[in-house]
Motif scaffolding. Structure first.
Motif, PDB file in Angstrom:
ATOM      1  N   ARG A  26       0.853  -1.191   0.000  1.00  0.00           N
ATOM      2  CA  ARG A  26       0.000   0.000   0.000  1.00  0.00           C
ATOM      3  C   ARG A  26       0.888   1.239   0.000  1.00  0.00           C
ATOM      4  NH1 ARG A  26      -5.365  -0.977   1.895  1.00  0.00           N
ATOM      5  NH2 ARG A  26      -5.662  -3.223   2.191  1.00  0.00           N
ATOM      6  N   VAL A  27       0.603   2.145  -0.928  1.00  0.00           N
ATOM      7  CA  VAL A  27       1.361   3.389  -1.044  1.00  0.00           C
ATOM      8  C   VAL A  27       0.391   4.539  -0.811  1.00  0.00           C
ATOM      9  CG1 VAL A  27       2.791   4.803  -2.549  1.00  0.00           C
ATOM     10  CG2 VAL A  27       2.875   2.324  -2.753  1.00  0.00           C
ATOM     11  N   ASP A  28       0.649   5.347   0.204  1.00  0.00           N
ATOM     12  CA  ASP A  28      -0.180   6.514   0.492  1.00  0.00           C
ATOM     13  C   ASP A  28       0.202   7.612  -0.496  1.00  0.00           C
ATOM     14  OD1 ASP A  28      -1.662   8.597   1.472  1.00  0.00           O
ATOM     15  OD2 ASP A  28      -0.895   8.464   3.513  1.00  0.00           O
ATOM     16  N   LEU A  29      -0.656   7.858  -1.466  1.00  0.00           N
ATOM     17  CA  LEU A  29      -0.341   8.827  -2.518  1.00  0.00           C
ATOM     18  C   LEU A  29      -0.216  10.247  -1.978  1.00  0.00           C
ATOM     19  CD1 LEU A  29      -2.577   7.524  -5.446  1.00  0.00           C
ATOM     20  CD2 LEU A  29      -0.153   7.131  -5.047  1.00  0.00           C
ATOM     21  N   GLY A  30      -0.873  10.537  -0.871  1.00  0.00           N
ATOM     22  CA  GLY A  30      -0.796  11.864  -0.274  1.00  0.00           C
ATOM     23  C   GLY A  30       0.576  12.186   0.305  1.00  0.00           C
ATOM     24  N   GLU A  46      -5.240   4.425 -12.602  1.00  0.00           N
ATOM     25  CA  GLU A  46      -5.247   3.333 -11.635  1.00  0.00           C
ATOM     26  C   GLU A  46      -6.321   3.524 -10.566  1.00  0.00           C
ATOM     27  OE1 GLU A  46      -3.515   0.737 -12.232  1.00  0.00           O
ATOM     28  OE2 GLU A  46      -2.266   1.599 -13.801  1.00  0.00           O
ATOM     29  N   GLY A  47      -7.407   4.167 -10.921  1.00  0.00           N
ATOM     30  CA  GLY A  47      -8.479   4.453  -9.970  1.00  0.00           C
ATOM     31  C   GLY A  47      -9.040   3.227  -9.280  1.00  0.00           C
ATOM     32  N   GLY A  48      -9.087   2.104  -9.973  1.00  0.00           N
ATOM     33  CA  GLY A  48      -9.610   0.878  -9.392  1.00  0.00           C
ATOM     34  C   GLY A  48      -8.700   0.270  -8.336  1.00  0.00           C
ATOM     35  N   ARG A  49      -7.445   0.685  -8.312  1.00  0.00           N
ATOM     36  CA  ARG A  49      -6.487   0.177  -7.328  1.00  0.00           C
ATOM     37  C   ARG A  49      -6.321   1.119  -6.140  1.00  0.00           C
ATOM     38  NH1 ARG A  49      -2.178  -3.472  -9.794  1.00  0.00           N
ATOM     39  NH2 ARG A  49      -2.873  -3.823 -11.910  1.00  0.00           N
ATOM     40  N   ILE A  50      -7.011   2.242  -6.151  1.00  0.00           N
ATOM     41  CA  ILE A  50      -6.877   3.229  -5.077  1.00  0.00           C
ATOM     42  C   ILE A  50      -8.092   3.124  -4.160  1.00  0.00           C
ATOM     43  CG2 ILE A  50      -6.680   5.677  -4.539  1.00  0.00           C
ATOM     44  CD1 ILE A  50      -5.289   5.999  -7.290  1.00  0.00           C
ATOM     45  N   LYS A  52     -10.371   4.123  -0.495  1.00  0.00           N
ATOM     46  CA  LYS A  52     -10.969   5.353   0.024  1.00  0.00           C
ATOM     47  C   LYS A  52      -9.990   6.182   0.849  1.00  0.00           C
ATOM     48  CE  LYS A  52     -15.674   3.632   0.016  1.00  0.00           C
ATOM     49  NZ  LYS A  52     -16.867   3.303   0.807  1.00  0.00           N
ATOM     50  N   LYS A  53      -8.955   5.542   1.371  1.00  0.00           N
ATOM     51  CA  LYS A  53      -7.941   6.255   2.147  1.00  0.00           C
ATOM     52  C   LYS A  53      -6.908   6.947   1.263  1.00  0.00           C
ATOM     53  CE  LYS A  53      -8.068   3.043   6.040  1.00  0.00           C
ATOM     54  NZ  LYS A  53      -7.265   2.078   6.826  1.00  0.00           N
ATOM     55  N   GLY A  54      -7.013   6.756  -0.053  1.00  0.00           N
ATOM     56  CA  GLY A  54      -6.054   7.353  -0.978  1.00  0.00           C
ATOM     57  C   GLY A  54      -4.787   6.533  -1.118  1.00  0.00           C
ATOM     58  N   GLU A  55      -4.888   5.227  -0.839  1.00  0.00           N
ATOM     59  CA  GLU A  55      -3.730   4.349  -0.944  1.00  0.00           C
ATOM     60  C   GLU A  55      -3.796   3.555  -2.248  1.00  0.00           C
ATOM     61  OE1 GLU A  55      -3.128   3.146   3.733  1.00  0.00           O
ATOM     62  OE2 GLU A  55      -4.581   2.025   2.527  1.00  0.00           O
ATOM     63  N   LEU A  56      -2.693   3.503  -2.949  1.00  0.00           N
ATOM     64  CA  LEU A  56      -2.558   2.654  -4.125  1.00  0.00           C
ATOM     65  C   LEU A  56      -2.229   1.253  -3.614  1.00  0.00           C
ATOM     66  CD1 LEU A  56      -2.272   2.333  -7.242  1.00  0.00           C
ATOM     67  CD2 LEU A  56       0.139   2.882  -6.944  1.00  0.00           C
ATOM     68  N   VAL A  57      -3.067   0.270  -3.936  1.00  0.00           N
ATOM     69  CA  VAL A  57      -2.896  -1.097  -3.439  1.00  0.00           C
ATOM     70  C   VAL A  57      -2.479  -1.999  -4.595  1.00  0.00           C
ATOM     71  CG1 VAL A  57      -4.003  -3.031  -2.267  1.00  0.00           C
ATOM     72  CG2 VAL A  57      -4.682  -0.687  -1.708  1.00  0.00           C
ATOM     73  N   VAL A  58      -1.301  -2.618  -4.453  1.00  0.00           N
ATOM     74  CA  VAL A  58      -0.762  -3.495  -5.491  1.00  0.00           C
ATOM     75  C   VAL A  58      -0.456  -4.848  -4.865  1.00  0.00           C
ATOM     76  CG1 VAL A  58       1.085  -3.793  -7.174  1.00  0.00           C
ATOM     77  CG2 VAL A  58       0.223  -1.517  -6.686  1.00  0.00           C
ATOM     78  N   THR A  59      -0.870  -5.924  -5.532  1.00  0.00           N
ATOM     79  CA  THR A  59      -0.618  -7.265  -5.010  1.00  0.00           C
ATOM     80  C   THR A  59       0.113  -8.123  -6.032  1.00  0.00           C
ATOM     81  OG1 THR A  59      -2.719  -8.128  -5.821  1.00  0.00           O
ATOM     82  CG2 THR A  59      -2.699  -7.247  -3.589  1.00  0.00           C
ATOM     83  N   SER A  60       0.789  -9.152  -5.523  1.00  0.00           N
ATOM     84  CA  SER A  60       1.441 -10.133  -6.385  1.00  0.00           C
ATOM     85  C   SER A  60       1.470 -11.478  -5.669  1.00  0.00           C
ATOM     86  CB  SER A  60       2.866  -9.713  -6.729  1.00  0.00           C
ATOM     87  OG  SER A  60       3.489 -10.725  -7.494  1.00  0.00           O
TER      88      SER A  60
END
Length: 100
Positions: A26-30, A46-50, A52-60
């Protein structure tokens, strides 16, 4: 950057039930320092990966290795950032198109 691990789904035999190899970052874009227009393009693409807290969520969960999945997540984030840096091309509205 906040990383967490969980059990991966899919094939893997008995190992998949014991080892937490799926990586989620999780990356806090703010908190990132980037130009506003780059952040806006990133949020648009990448709106679908962000969340409500404004975090970009990436999984692998591509591999059975925590470290390799972490590296895959980081590579995905870098690619998203690089893509967001590219300004979109302007369309020429005055060009004539052939009609068939």
């Amino acid at each position: 950057l906040q990383a967490s691990y969980s059990r991966s789904s899919g094939a893997g035999g008995q190992n998949v039930n014991k080892v937490e190899t799926k990586c989620e970052i999780r990356v806090d874009l703010g908190r990132l320092t980037m130009p506003e227009e780059v952040e806006a393009r990133l949020r648009e693409k990448e709106g679908g990966r962000i969340n409500k807290k404004g975090e970009l969520v990436v999984t692998s969960q591509e591999t059975r290795s925590r470290l390799m999945n972490y590296g895959d997540c980081v590579a995905k984030i870098k690619a998203m950032m690089e893509l967001a840096k590219v300004e979109p091309a302007e369309w020429n509205t005055n060009s004539k198109t052939k009609k068939k």
